[in-house]
Design a protein around this motif. Sequence first.
Motif, mmCIF file in Angstrom:
data_model
loop_
_atom_site.group_PDB
_atom_site.id
_atom_site.type_symbol
_atom_site.label_atom_id
_atom_site.label_comp_id
_atom_site.label_asym_id
_atom_site.label_seq_id
_atom_site.Cartn_x
_atom_site.Cartn_y
_atom_site.Cartn_z
ATOM 1 N N GLY B 44 -69.041 -33.410 -125.898
ATOM 2 C CA GLY B 44 -68.099 -34.496 -125.717
ATOM 3 C C GLY B 44 -66.853 -34.364 -126.577
ATOM 4 N N ILE B 45 -66.635 -33.181 -127.104
ATOM 5 C CA ILE B 45 -65.445 -32.924 -127.925
ATOM 6 C C ILE B 45 -64.204 -32.933 -127.035
ATOM 7 N N ASP B 46 -63.068 -33.334 -127.588
ATOM 8 C CA ASP B 46 -61.837 -33.265 -126.798
ATOM 9 C C ASP B 46 -61.118 -31.955 -127.111
ATOM 10 N N GLN B 47 -60.148 -31.605 -126.287
ATOM 11 C CA GLN B 47 -59.514 -30.296 -126.387
ATOM 12 C C GLN B 47 -58.783 -30.089 -127.707
ATOM 13 N N ALA B 48 -58.122 -31.136 -128.183
ATOM 14 C CA ALA B 48 -57.348 -31.000 -129.413
ATOM 15 C C ALA B 48 -58.269 -30.697 -130.596
ATOM 16 N N THR B 49 -59.396 -31.410 -130.660
ATOM 17 C CA THR B 49 -60.337 -31.179 -131.751
ATOM 18 C C THR B 49 -60.929 -29.783 -131.636
ATOM 19 N N LEU B 50 -61.267 -29.398 -130.425
ATOM 20 C CA LEU B 50 -61.780 -28.054 -130.191
ATOM 21 C C LEU B 50 -60.790 -27.013 -130.703
ATOM 22 N N LEU B 68 -63.167 -21.773 -117.933
ATOM 23 C CA LEU B 68 -64.573 -22.099 -118.157
ATOM 24 C C LEU B 68 -65.055 -23.130 -117.141
ATOM 25 N N VAL B 69 -64.172 -24.052 -116.798
ATOM 26 C CA VAL B 69 -64.515 -25.059 -115.793
ATOM 27 C C VAL B 69 -64.664 -24.395 -114.429
ATOM 28 N N GLU B 70 -63.731 -23.500 -114.120
ATOM 29 C CA GLU B 70 -63.762 -22.785 -112.847
ATOM 30 C C GLU B 70 -65.063 -22.009 -112.670
ATOM 31 N N LYS B 71 -65.534 -21.435 -113.770
ATOM 32 C CA LYS B 71 -66.771 -20.655 -113.731
ATOM 33 C C LYS B 71 -67.999 -21.551 -113.719
ATOM 34 N N GLY B 72 -67.786 -22.833 -113.847
ATOM 35 C CA GLY B 72 -68.906 -23.764 -113.814
ATOM 36 C C GLY B 72 -69.717 -23.787 -115.096
ATOM 37 N N ARG B 76 -65.172 -31.070 -117.609
ATOM 38 C CA ARG B 76 -64.067 -31.750 -118.287
ATOM 39 C C ARG B 76 -63.846 -33.095 -117.618
ATOM 40 N N ARG B 77 -63.953 -34.166 -118.391
ATOM 41 C CA ARG B 77 -63.710 -35.493 -117.819
ATOM 42 C C ARG B 77 -62.828 -36.315 -118.759
ATOM 43 N N THR B 78 -62.125 -37.249 -118.211
ATOM 44 C CA THR B 78 -61.249 -38.093 -119.012
ATOM 45 C C THR B 78 -62.072 -39.086 -119.828
ATOM 46 N N SER B 79 -61.680 -39.282 -121.072
ATOM 47 C CA SER B 79 -62.380 -40.207 -121.960
ATOM 48 C C SER B 79 -62.208 -41.649 -121.506
ATOM 49 N N ASP B 80 -63.238 -42.467 -121.724
ATOM 50 C CA ASP B 80 -63.150 -43.874 -121.346
ATOM 51 C C ASP B 80 -62.300 -44.648 -122.346
ATOM 52 N N THR B 81 -62.432 -44.276 -123.614
ATOM 53 C CA THR B 81 -61.756 -45.032 -124.669
ATOM 54 C C THR B 81 -60.319 -44.565 -124.904
ATOM 55 N N ASP B 82 -60.035 -43.320 -124.560
ATOM 56 C CA ASP B 82 -58.677 -42.792 -124.737
ATOM 57 C C ASP B 82 -58.310 -41.999 -123.499
ATOM 58 N N LYS B 86 -59.314 -35.397 -122.835
ATOM 59 C CA LYS B 86 -60.269 -34.811 -121.898
ATOM 60 C C LYS B 86 -61.488 -34.366 -122.696
ATOM 61 N N LEU B 87 -62.647 -34.926 -122.350
ATOM 62 C CA LEU B 87 -63.862 -34.595 -123.085
ATOM 63 C C LEU B 87 -64.609 -33.449 -122.420
#
Lengths: 143, 143
Positions: B44-50, B68-72, B76-82, B86-87
């Motif tokens: 559940g890490i976001d891209q910036a923190t990663l 990585l998403v393309e390869k399955g 990646r999903r949008t955060s509910d709180t922010d 992208k989490l």
Amino acid sequence: MPGHLARRFHQISNALFDLETREAGLSLTPIQYAALLTVRDNPGIDQATLAGLIAYDRTTIGGVVDRLVEKGLIARRTSDTDRRAKLLTLLDEGESTLAIADPIVRRAQENLVQGLEPAEVEQLMKLMEKVVESMGSVSRSGR
Amino acid sequence: MPGHLARRFHQISNALFDLETREAGLSLTPIQYAALLTVRDNPGIDQATLAGLIAYDRTTIGGVVDRLVEKGLIARRTSDTDRRAKLLTLLDEGESTLAIADPIVRRAQENLVQGLEPAEVEQLMKLMEKVVESMGSVSRSGR
DNA sequence: TACTGATGATCAGTATGCGCACTAAATGTC
DNA sequence: GACATTTAGTGCGCATACTGATCATCAGTA
């Protein structure tokens, strides 16, 4: 993770180089600088030999040389004896650019290891050299 | 020239990684592997923190995650709180890929320093860490 | 001399890696 | 609550890096 450290080390090295050269108003990448140096020390060198000397990829060198030629730092001409080969020579503009860049690059290199004692720097270099020498063939990329 | 050694060391490290993973039929780059690892350890890490954790550039991480998403391998999903963030989460496919990759990567790392005595490896790592720690802020690339 | 193999360079394609500028969204301040 | 600042992601552009393929040329040999 040695690999990750290798990446970080290289990344920091490049960042310092960019910082210093940019501050000095120079538009040179580490790679371009290395290529320029090698052409100066080996006038009339062809691209393949240049690539071999600094462990570049043969394909990459083409673009690097392109940009150096565009900037008017080196000249590229077809060899008389081997019409496949492109021979490289340093131009006056390249000479003066190197003169400006040399002290800047030296400073960047010093900054990179400024957190280490001189003896430690010595050690680090020796160990990295040993690794590069023992594994260098893996990436020589003669292709 | 510490800079040149840094480049060569990194180059060889990557070449070994590619060699081993390719031999195993894996299609993973060193960067993709590191990202995958970090997502596994920080669900559940976001891209910036990663990016911050592995000293990536914010711009670069986008493309890496894309692939990585393309390869399955990750989701990646949008955060509910922010809603800007992208989490990232590891998928089953990513889990199994990591299971295969782990021993291979370990072998590649061992091969990289196979020319050194164990004590020398220790030394090298310690010195590189010291440099990275002292100069790390230059390339943290918070931007 | 015709043929084969090796070599120098380039092209297409993929993946980092970074700066700069921009949007959207969150946060701090008054 | 309005507004300035900050932050997460992305788009664009440039510069490595490397694989695989192709082309032209060169060198050795039958």
